[in-house]
Design a protein around this motif. Structure first.
Motif, short mmCIF file in Angstrom:
data_model
loop_
_atom_site.label_atom_id
_atom_site.label_comp_id
_atom_site.label_asym_id
_atom_site.label_seq_id
_atom_site.Cartn_x
_atom_site.Cartn_y
_atom_site.Cartn_z
N VAL A 204 0.87 -1.17 0.00
CA VAL A 204 0.00 0.00 0.00
C VAL A 204 0.91 1.22 0.00
CG1 VAL A 204 -1.79 1.27 1.21
CG2 VAL A 204 -1.80 -1.23 1.26
N PRO A 205 0.92 2.01 -1.07
CA PRO A 205 1.84 3.15 -1.12
C PRO A 205 1.59 4.14 0.02
CG PRO A 205 0.91 2.71 -3.28
CD PRO A 205 0.13 1.88 -2.30
N HIS A 206 2.68 4.67 0.57
CA HIS A 206 2.63 5.66 1.64
C HIS A 206 3.46 6.88 1.25
CE1 HIS A 206 1.18 2.33 4.09
NE2 HIS A 206 1.00 3.16 5.10
N VAL A 207 3.11 8.01 1.84
CA VAL A 207 3.99 9.18 1.86
C VAL A 207 4.07 9.65 3.30
CG1 VAL A 207 3.34 9.87 -0.49
CG2 VAL A 207 2.18 10.91 1.46
N SER A 208 5.20 10.19 3.69
CA SER A 208 5.26 10.89 4.98
C SER A 208 4.74 12.30 4.77
CB SER A 208 6.68 10.89 5.54
OG SER A 208 7.49 11.82 4.84
N PHE A 209 4.30 12.95 5.87
CA PHE A 209 3.55 14.19 5.71
C PHE A 209 3.82 15.12 6.89
CE2 PHE A 209 -1.07 15.95 5.17
CZ PHE A 209 -0.60 17.03 4.45
N LEU A 210 4.33 16.32 6.58
CA LEU A 210 4.62 17.34 7.60
C LEU A 210 4.06 18.67 7.12
CD1 LEU A 210 7.78 18.08 9.62
CD2 LEU A 210 7.02 19.83 8.01
N THR A 211 3.38 19.41 8.03
CA THR A 211 2.86 20.74 7.69
C THR A 211 2.83 21.62 8.93
OG1 THR A 211 0.50 20.38 8.22
CG2 THR A 211 1.26 19.62 6.05
N ASP A 212 2.43 22.87 8.69
CA ASP A 212 2.10 23.80 9.78
C ASP A 212 0.59 24.03 9.85
OD1 ASP A 212 1.80 25.24 7.43
OD2 ASP A 212 2.86 27.03 8.13
N TYR A 213 -0.21 23.09 9.34
CA TYR A 213 -1.65 23.29 9.22
C TYR A 213 -2.39 23.23 10.55
CZ TYR A 213 -1.24 22.67 4.13
OH TYR A 213 -0.92 22.81 2.80
N GLY A 214 -1.80 22.62 11.57
CA GLY A 214 -2.50 22.45 12.83
C GLY A 214 -3.56 21.37 12.72
N LEU A 215 -4.32 21.21 13.82
CA LEU A 215 -5.33 20.16 13.88
C LEU A 215 -6.73 20.72 14.14
CD1 LEU A 215 -3.29 17.57 15.97
CD2 LEU A 215 -3.59 17.65 13.48
N ALA A 216 -6.87 22.04 14.16
CA ALA A 216 -8.17 22.64 14.47
C ALA A 216 -9.08 22.74 13.25
CB ALA A 216 -7.98 24.03 15.08
N ASP A 217 -8.49 22.72 12.06
CA ASP A 217 -9.26 22.87 10.84
C ASP A 217 -9.21 21.58 10.03
OD1 ASP A 217 -9.82 25.85 11.11
OD2 ASP A 217 -7.62 25.86 11.11
N GLY A 218 -9.78 21.62 8.84
CA GLY A 218 -9.84 20.43 8.01
C GLY A 218 -8.73 20.32 7.00
N PHE A 219 -7.67 21.12 7.12
CA PHE A 219 -6.62 21.15 6.10
C PHE A 219 -5.90 19.82 5.97
CE2 PHE A 219 -6.40 25.72 7.73
CZ PHE A 219 -7.36 26.17 6.83
N ALA B 182 0.84 15.50 -6.41
CA ALA B 182 2.15 15.14 -6.93
C ALA B 182 2.78 14.02 -6.11
CB ALA B 182 3.07 16.36 -6.94
N ALA B 183 2.66 14.10 -4.78
CA ALA B 183 3.23 13.05 -3.93
C ALA B 183 2.55 11.72 -4.19
CB ALA B 183 3.09 13.45 -2.46
N ALA B 184 1.23 11.75 -4.39
CA ALA B 184 0.51 10.51 -4.69
C ALA B 184 0.96 9.92 -6.02
CB ALA B 184 -1.00 10.79 -4.71
#
Length: 270
Positions: free
Chosen positions: A4-19, A132-134
């Motif tokens: 099952v293909p995976h990507v690692s994922f890092l952001t500054d989006y926080g967890l309060a919204d749906g981003f 693109a990552a997908a």
């Protein structure tokens, strides 16, 4: 590739919204799962995002790393894919990806992403980088996503300060910039453990530390771990990333020392 293909994922989006969920959805609809590194990078803090990414990627099994800390979203800054011996990185060309690329063996090729017409200007994590990552995780060649560019033109973050002064002098001292403060209040410096040893700061010695927030130098032992000192005591040690760091056993060194990323400290053996 994983079953099952995976990507690692890092952001500054926080967890309060749906981003974050929206990006996960874009990946899942293409049959790709995300391994989350962090989404609690301070908003727009590219330097912290770069440091967290670089200190994590070497331990991840996935071949594609998606990172978005992007205060320049919608401007002329490029979206980029970096190809390294240890995997591919996708995100904005603002310095965020470069330290991780170095950890993964250096940039062998760089591709500037081409955004589809009509893509909204303010959510490239969902609309440009996650797709693109997908694509990369499911076998698409990087060159199919854009045009090759010269890696020498990639944006780099300003270098952090870590230098030994008077290296041949018994009173040699180390100047180092604060890079990270973690959730426990531990303070990581830009200096490696080898630089500490170069000025005689090895376990069993004591350190004299001058900060911009304290009038007089502070003194603390050089230890191996938090338990090298008693409860509430300061310790200088080499952390799990191989970097010099301050901690307070059962406390927060950042609060005790009044330090934040970008501050500079001077250390010497006492």
């Amino acid at each position: 590739m994983d079953a099952v293909p995976h990507v690692s994922f890092l952001t500054d989006y926080g967890l309060a919204d749906g981003f974050v969920a929206a990006c996960h959805g874009v990946l899942l609809r293409r049959g790709v799962r995300a391994l989350d590194i962090s989404h609690l990078i301070d908003p727009g803090d590219v330097r912290r995002g770069a440091a967290v990414l670089a200190q994590t990627v070497r331990y991840l099994p996935v071949p594609v790393h998606l990172a978005v800390v992007d205060p320049g979203v919608g401007t002329s800054r490029r979206g980029i894919v970096l190809v390294t011996p240890g995997g591919m990185l996708v995100g904005p060309d603002n310095g965020l990806l470069a330290p991780a690329a170095a950890v993964l063996g250096g940039v062998r090729a760089a591709v500037a992403l081409v955004a589809r017409p009509g893509v909204p200007a303010t959510f490239h994590g969902r609309d440009v980088f996650a797709p693109a990552a997908a694509e990369l995780a499911t076998g698409t060649a990087p060159e199919a996503l854009g045009a090759r560019v010269d890696p020498a033109g990639l944006v780099q973050l300003p270098p952090v300060l870590a230098r030994v002064r008077a290296a041949e002098d018994p009173a040699a001292e180390l100047e180092a910039e604060v890079v990270l403060v973690d959730r426990f209040g531990n303070v990581q410096l830009a200096a490696t453990g080898d630089l500490l040893a170069d000025v005689g700061l090895v376990p069993g010695r004591r350190a004299e530390v001058q900060t911009s927030t304290a009038g007089a130098p502070l003194r603390m032992p050089v230890g191996v771990t938090f338990g090298s000192v008693g409860p509430g005591e300061l310790v200088l040690y080499v952390d799990s990333a191989g970097m010099a760091a301050f901690a307070v056993r059962d406390g927060a060194a950042a609060s005790r020392l009044g330090l934040a990323p970008g501050d500079v400290v001077t250390l010497r053996a006492s």
